[in-house]
Structures are given as structure tokens and as C-alpha cells.
Design a protein around this motif. Structure first.
Motif, PDB file in Angstrom:
ATOM      1  N   PRO A  28       7.900   8.843   1.618  1.00 41.14           N
ATOM      2  CA  PRO A  28       8.156  10.138   0.972  1.00 41.14           C
ATOM      3  C   PRO A  28       8.923   9.948  -0.336  1.00 41.14           C
ATOM      4  CG  PRO A  28       8.942  10.120   3.260  1.00 41.14           C
ATOM      5  CD  PRO A  28       8.592   8.704   2.907  1.00 41.14           C
ATOM      6  N   GLN A  29       8.543  10.709  -1.320  1.00 43.89           N
ATOM      7  CA  GLN A  29       9.230  10.759  -2.623  1.00 43.89           C
ATOM      8  C   GLN A  29       9.370   9.397  -3.292  1.00 43.89           C
ATOM      9  OE1 GLN A  29       9.929  14.030  -3.980  1.00 43.89           O
ATOM     10  NE2 GLN A  29       8.343  14.040  -2.415  1.00 43.89           N
ATOM     11  N   LEU A  30       8.314   8.615  -3.243  1.00 41.39           N
ATOM     12  CA  LEU A  30       8.304   7.336  -3.969  1.00 41.39           C
ATOM     13  C   LEU A  30       8.294   7.594  -5.483  1.00 41.39           C
ATOM     14  CD1 LEU A  30       7.986   4.243  -3.100  1.00 41.39           C
ATOM     15  CD2 LEU A  30       5.679   4.478  -4.031  1.00 41.39           C
ATOM     16  N   ASN A  83       9.915   1.263  -7.627  1.00 42.99           N
ATOM     17  CA  ASN A  83      10.188   1.587  -6.208  1.00 42.99           C
ATOM     18  C   ASN A  83       9.137   1.012  -5.269  1.00 42.99           C
ATOM     19  OD1 ASN A  83      12.201   3.166  -7.040  1.00 42.99           O
ATOM     20  ND2 ASN A  83      11.189   5.137  -6.634  1.00 42.99           N
ATOM     21  N   LEU A  84       7.951   0.757  -5.808  1.00 46.53           N
ATOM     22  CA  LEU A  84       6.858   0.274  -4.955  1.00 46.53           C
ATOM     23  C   LEU A  84       6.888  -1.252  -4.816  1.00 46.53           C
ATOM     24  CD1 LEU A  84       4.098   0.860  -3.499  1.00 46.53           C
ATOM     25  CD2 LEU A  84       3.003   0.596  -5.738  1.00 46.53           C
ATOM     26  N   LEU A  85       7.419  -1.932  -5.845  1.00 44.49           N
ATOM     27  CA  LEU A  85       7.342  -3.399  -5.864  1.00 44.49           C
ATOM     28  C   LEU A  85       7.920  -4.057  -4.606  1.00 44.49           C
ATOM     29  CD1 LEU A  85       8.096  -4.095  -9.650  1.00 44.49           C
ATOM     30  CD2 LEU A  85       5.881  -4.020  -8.480  1.00 44.49           C
ATOM     31  N   PRO A  86       9.085  -3.616  -4.104  1.00 50.53           N
ATOM     32  CA  PRO A  86       9.593  -4.273  -2.888  1.00 50.53           C
ATOM     33  C   PRO A  86       8.615  -4.165  -1.713  1.00 50.53           C
ATOM     34  CG  PRO A  86      11.277  -2.865  -3.854  1.00 50.53           C
ATOM     35  CD  PRO A  86      10.013  -2.592  -4.610  1.00 50.53           C
ATOM     36  N   TYR A  87       7.900  -3.048  -1.642  1.00 51.81           N
ATOM     37  CA  TYR A  87       6.931  -2.882  -0.543  1.00 51.81           C
ATOM     38  C   TYR A  87       5.753  -3.838  -0.716  1.00 51.81           C
ATOM     39  CZ  TYR A  87       9.603   1.175   0.740  1.00 51.81           C
ATOM     40  OH  TYR A  87      10.633   1.992   1.134  1.00 51.81           O
ATOM     41  N   VAL A 136      -3.642  -4.407   1.296  1.00 53.67           N
ATOM     42  CA  VAL A 136      -3.079  -3.075   1.554  1.00 53.67           C
ATOM     43  C   VAL A 136      -3.635  -2.079   0.543  1.00 53.67           C
ATOM     44  CG1 VAL A 136      -0.878  -4.022   2.439  1.00 53.67           C
ATOM     45  CG2 VAL A 136      -1.004  -3.241   0.071  1.00 53.67           C
ATOM     46  N   LYS A 137      -3.616  -0.822   0.934  1.00 54.16           N
ATOM     47  CA  LYS A 137      -3.944   0.246  -0.006  1.00 54.16           C
ATOM     48  C   LYS A 137      -2.733   1.157  -0.123  1.00 54.16           C
ATOM     49  CE  LYS A 137      -8.911   1.002  -0.003  1.00 54.16           C
ATOM     50  NZ  LYS A 137     -10.006   1.720   0.687  1.00 54.16           N
ATOM     51  N   VAL A 138      -2.608   1.761  -1.290  1.00 59.13           N
ATOM     52  CA  VAL A 138      -1.577   2.783  -1.475  1.00 59.13           C
ATOM     53  C   VAL A 138      -2.287   4.059  -1.921  1.00 59.13           C
ATOM     54  CG1 VAL A 138       0.544   3.425  -2.664  1.00 59.13           C
ATOM     55  CG2 VAL A 138       0.099   1.017  -2.171  1.00 59.13           C
ATOM     56  N   HIS A 139      -2.074   5.133  -1.191  1.00 57.23           N
ATOM     57  CA  HIS A 139      -2.546   6.453  -1.635  1.00 57.23           C
ATOM     58  C   HIS A 139      -1.338   7.164  -2.239  1.00 57.23           C
ATOM     59  CE1 HIS A 139      -6.467   7.103   0.852  1.00 57.23           C
ATOM     60  NE2 HIS A 139      -6.255   5.816   0.681  1.00 57.23           N
ATOM     61  N   ALA A 186       4.034  16.411  -2.799  1.00 57.96           N
ATOM     62  CA  ALA A 186       3.946  15.834  -4.144  1.00 57.96           C
ATOM     63  C   ALA A 186       5.031  14.770  -4.300  1.00 57.96           C
ATOM     64  CB  ALA A 186       4.157  16.943  -5.171  1.00 57.96           C
ATOM     65  N   GLY A 187       4.642  13.591  -4.789  1.00 58.89           N
ATOM     66  CA  GLY A 187       5.606  12.501  -4.991  1.00 58.89           C
ATOM     67  C   GLY A 187       5.583  11.474  -3.873  1.00 58.89           C
ATOM     68  N   ASP A 188       4.867  11.779  -2.780  1.00 63.67           N
ATOM     69  CA  ASP A 188       4.810  10.851  -1.642  1.00 63.67           C
ATOM     70  C   ASP A 188       3.728   9.795  -1.846  1.00 63.67           C
ATOM     71  OD1 ASP A 188       6.667  12.539  -0.548  1.00 63.67           O
ATOM     72  OD2 ASP A 188       5.378  13.306   1.065  1.00 63.67           O
ATOM     73  N   ALA A 189       3.817   8.737  -1.052  1.00 62.54           N
ATOM     74  CA  ALA A 189       2.757   7.718  -1.033  1.00 62.54           C
ATOM     75  C   ALA A 189       2.618   7.200   0.396  1.00 62.54           C
ATOM     76  CB  ALA A 189       3.097   6.573  -1.977  1.00 62.54           C
ATOM     77  N   VAL A 190       1.482   6.624   0.677  1.00 58.84           N
ATOM     78  CA  VAL A 190       1.259   5.973   1.982  1.00 58.84           C
ATOM     79  C   VAL A 190       0.721   4.587   1.687  1.00 58.84           C
ATOM     80  CG1 VAL A 190      -0.064   6.024   4.131  1.00 58.84           C
ATOM     81  CG2 VAL A 190       0.683   8.153   3.102  1.00 58.84           C
ATOM     82  N   LEU A 191       1.329   3.585   2.303  1.00 55.66           N
ATOM     83  CA  LEU A 191       0.873   2.203   2.131  1.00 55.66           C
ATOM     84  C   LEU A 191       0.359   1.736   3.477  1.00 55.66           C
ATOM     85  CD1 LEU A 191       2.703  -0.680   0.335  1.00 55.66           C
ATOM     86  CD2 LEU A 191       2.045  -0.959   2.720  1.00 55.66           C
ATOM     87  N   PHE A 192      -0.837   1.132   3.518  1.00 60.59           N
ATOM     88  CA  PHE A 192      -1.337   0.686   4.824  1.00 60.59           C
ATOM     89  C   PHE A 192      -2.134  -0.605   4.756  1.00 60.59           C
ATOM     90  CE2 PHE A 192      -5.804   2.254   4.531  1.00 60.59           C
ATOM     91  CZ  PHE A 192      -5.699   3.151   3.479  1.00 60.59           C
ATOM     92  N   ASN A 193      -2.071  -1.307   5.864  1.00 58.03           N
ATOM     93  CA  ASN A 193      -2.905  -2.476   6.111  1.00 58.03           C
ATOM     94  C   ASN A 193      -4.311  -1.925   6.331  1.00 58.03           C
ATOM     95  OD1 ASN A 193      -4.421  -4.392   7.547  1.00 58.03           O
ATOM     96  ND2 ASN A 193      -2.612  -5.235   8.580  1.00 58.03           N
TER      97      ASN A 193
END
Ligand SMILES: O=C(O)CCC(=O)C(=O)O
Length: 284
Positions: A28-30, A83-87, A136-139, A186-193
Motif C-alpha cells: 500500500p502507498q508505494l 521505495n521499490l528497489l529494496p523489494y 516477479v511482476k509489479v502491478h 491509488a498509490g498502491d502496488a502488488v508484487l508477485f512471484n
């Protein structure tokens, strides 16, 4: 330079465990509100240029804009969002690379995805049930979605099933009970295998579902067309950022690419080396 090794924190242990056990992370809020507004604006401009509204209204088809990185610099910034790089570093590793990027518009209608699928089902040479750090994908979401607006749903833990094991039949799955359905703001993302069984649910709302979808893997995996902006001036500075867009360090083998040198020492090793230098300095 946006990223340097010392600026990048690890993600929380609980998130590492969740990614390993469930196969996805809801973030949330990435994106902060300013970035979210820039992305929305740039997305709407790109859609105006690339999607004929009359045809879209008639066919109710799915629209992907595959060269989205050429539409506005903000889409490249998003791919390497600090904010995404560590993930990305935790879920894939230091040799991370962007493989594919697209903007998607899914009008009201039945889902276009296969029910409960793994994106990797036809990928050879990988023991999928054990390769948790391959792809992984990020939406990314830049507006709130309603629960009936074509949300993304997962069957947690199914990334651990090998390709050969029979997957649950869609008919036997009750999405509300068995699945985790993400209803993002709005502002969220989902990262998945992408081997975790997932699908896009029907969009039974009256509104289009509008998202950005970026796929990442390792530097040695082939990039799709459009995974790098044509104008390299749009690639944010920094060795990790350049590597993510497929511009590695010259003279380093493809398999050995790392943003901070061929073998970045672990934090423990760096502390050990600093201590050793101090002690040796005092002895001299
Ligand atoms: O929700 C979508 O747009 C597609 C979901 C999916 O199957 C994917 O991203 O692999």
C-alpha cells in the motif's frame, strides 16, 4: 544518482517470509500522491494517443500499450522507484533487470486471463516450485479500484507447486474463500512471484480498470521490446538504475553483472573489513 548501496534498506523480515510463503506482497502507498498524480496524468495522455475511444467502446477489448516507457519519463522513474528497489533486490537479487513494461486498460467485461494460471507454466529449465527468486511482476495502481473492477486475485502458496503437480481446477475454487483478492487504492502496488496461481477477476463494474504492469527478472534474461526507453536520457542515473534497464557495466560478463561491482561484499563482510582496517591502522 538515485541509489547507492548504502541507501538501500532491507525489507521487513515479515515481508520476506510472506513473499516466500504466499508468493505475493501487497504494497500500500508505494507511490506518494504527487507521483501517483503524475502517473495518472501521463497514462491518460498515452491512452488518448494510442486508444481510439470509439473502437474501444465498440469492441470492449483489452488494450496494452507496450512502448509505455517512450510515452513519458515518469514511467521509467516508476520502474526504479527508490521505495521499490529494496523489494526487487530482496525478491530477485542484485542482478535484477526490467524484462517487460506495459500500460493496460481493461474495460468492463469478462476476464481476459486464463483462470488461476502461472505465467511460468511453459518456462523450461527451471524447477519452478523451488525457484522463488526468478521472475516477479509489479502491478501499479494510480486510482482506487472497486472490488468488482477486475481486481487481481491469488491462491496463496501455490508458487510452491511444481509445474507437473496438478493445480486446483478453477471450478473447485471459491474466490471469496480460497483466494486473496487485492482491492487497491491509488498509490498502491502488488508484487508477485509469477508462478503463484493468479488471475484477473471479471470487471463487472461500469468503469475501465487502468493499471501499469512491469515484469522483472535477472540480467541474463532476455528483455522484451519496450523494456527500455528509446531515449537513454530518460534512464535515471545510478548503476542499479542503468542495470535495471539492461545497461550493465561494460567488460563484465552477463551472468556477473552487479550494480556495485562484480561481487558486492555482504554487510557482515564490510563490517569485518572496516574493523580489520581500524585494528591494523592502530598496530602500525
Ligand atoms: O490483471 C491483469 O492485468 C493480468 C493479471 C495477470 O495474469 C498477470 O499480470 O500475469
Amino acid at each position: 544518482m538515485i541509489s547507492s548501496q548504502k541507501d538501500i534498506q532491507s525489507i521487513r523480515k515479515s515481508q520476506q517470509i510472506q513473499f516466500a510463503n504466499q508468493g505475493f506482497l501487497y504494497l500500500p502507498q508505494l507511490l506518494d500522491p504527487t507521483l501517483t498524480a503524475r502517473v495518472l496524468h501521463a497514462y491518460e495522455r498515452a491512452c488518448k494517443q494510442h486508444i481510439d475511444p470509439v473502437r474501444a467502446a465498440q469492441s470492449r477489448a483489452l488494450y496494452d500499450i507496450a512502448n509505455i516507457l517512450d510515452q513519458d519519463i515518469v514511467f521509467s522513474e516508476l520502474a526504479v522507484l527508490p521505495n521499490l528497489l529494496p523489494y526487487l533486490l530482496t525478491t530477485l537479487g542484485e542482478d535484477v533487470q526490467l524484462i517487460q513494461a506495459c500500460a493496460r486498460l481493461f474495460p468492463p467485461g469478462k476476464t481476459f486471463t486464463a483462470p488461476w494460471h502461472s505465467d511460468m507454466a511453459n518456462t523450461l529449465g527451471i524447477d519452478l516450485g523451488h525457484s522463488f527468486n526468478f521472475h516477479v511482476k509489479v502491478h501499479f495502481y494510480f486510482e482506487d479500484l472497486a472490488p468488482d473492477q477486475g481486481c487481481l486475485a491469488f491462491l496463496p502458496g501455490t508458487h510452491r507447486l511444481p509445474r507437473e503437480v496438478e493445480r486446483p481446477h478453477p471450478r473447485d475454487i471459491n474466490a471469496t474463500e480460497d483466494a486473496v483478492i487485492i482491492v487497491p487504492k491509488a498509490g498502491d502496488a502488488v508484487l508477485f512471484n509469477t508462478h503463484c496461481l493468479h488471475m484477473c477477476l471479471d470487471n463487472t463494474s461500469p468503469c475501465d480498470r487502468r493499471t501499469l504492469i512491469y515484469a522483472y527478472s535477472h540480467f541474463w534474461v532476455k528483455q522484451f521490446a519496450g523494456a527500455r526507453p528509446s531515449d537513454h536520457a530518460w534512464i535515471p542515473h545510478g548503476p542499479l538504475e542503468r542495470q535495471i534497464f539492461g545497461l550493465g557495466t561494460e567488460g563484465i560478463e552477463t551472468f556477473d553483472q552487479r550494480p556495485w561491482g562484480p561481487s558486492s561484499p555482504s554487510p557482515l563482510r564490510r563490517t569485518g573489513e572496516t574493523l580489520a582496517r581500524r585494528i591494523l591502522g592502530k598496530l602500525q
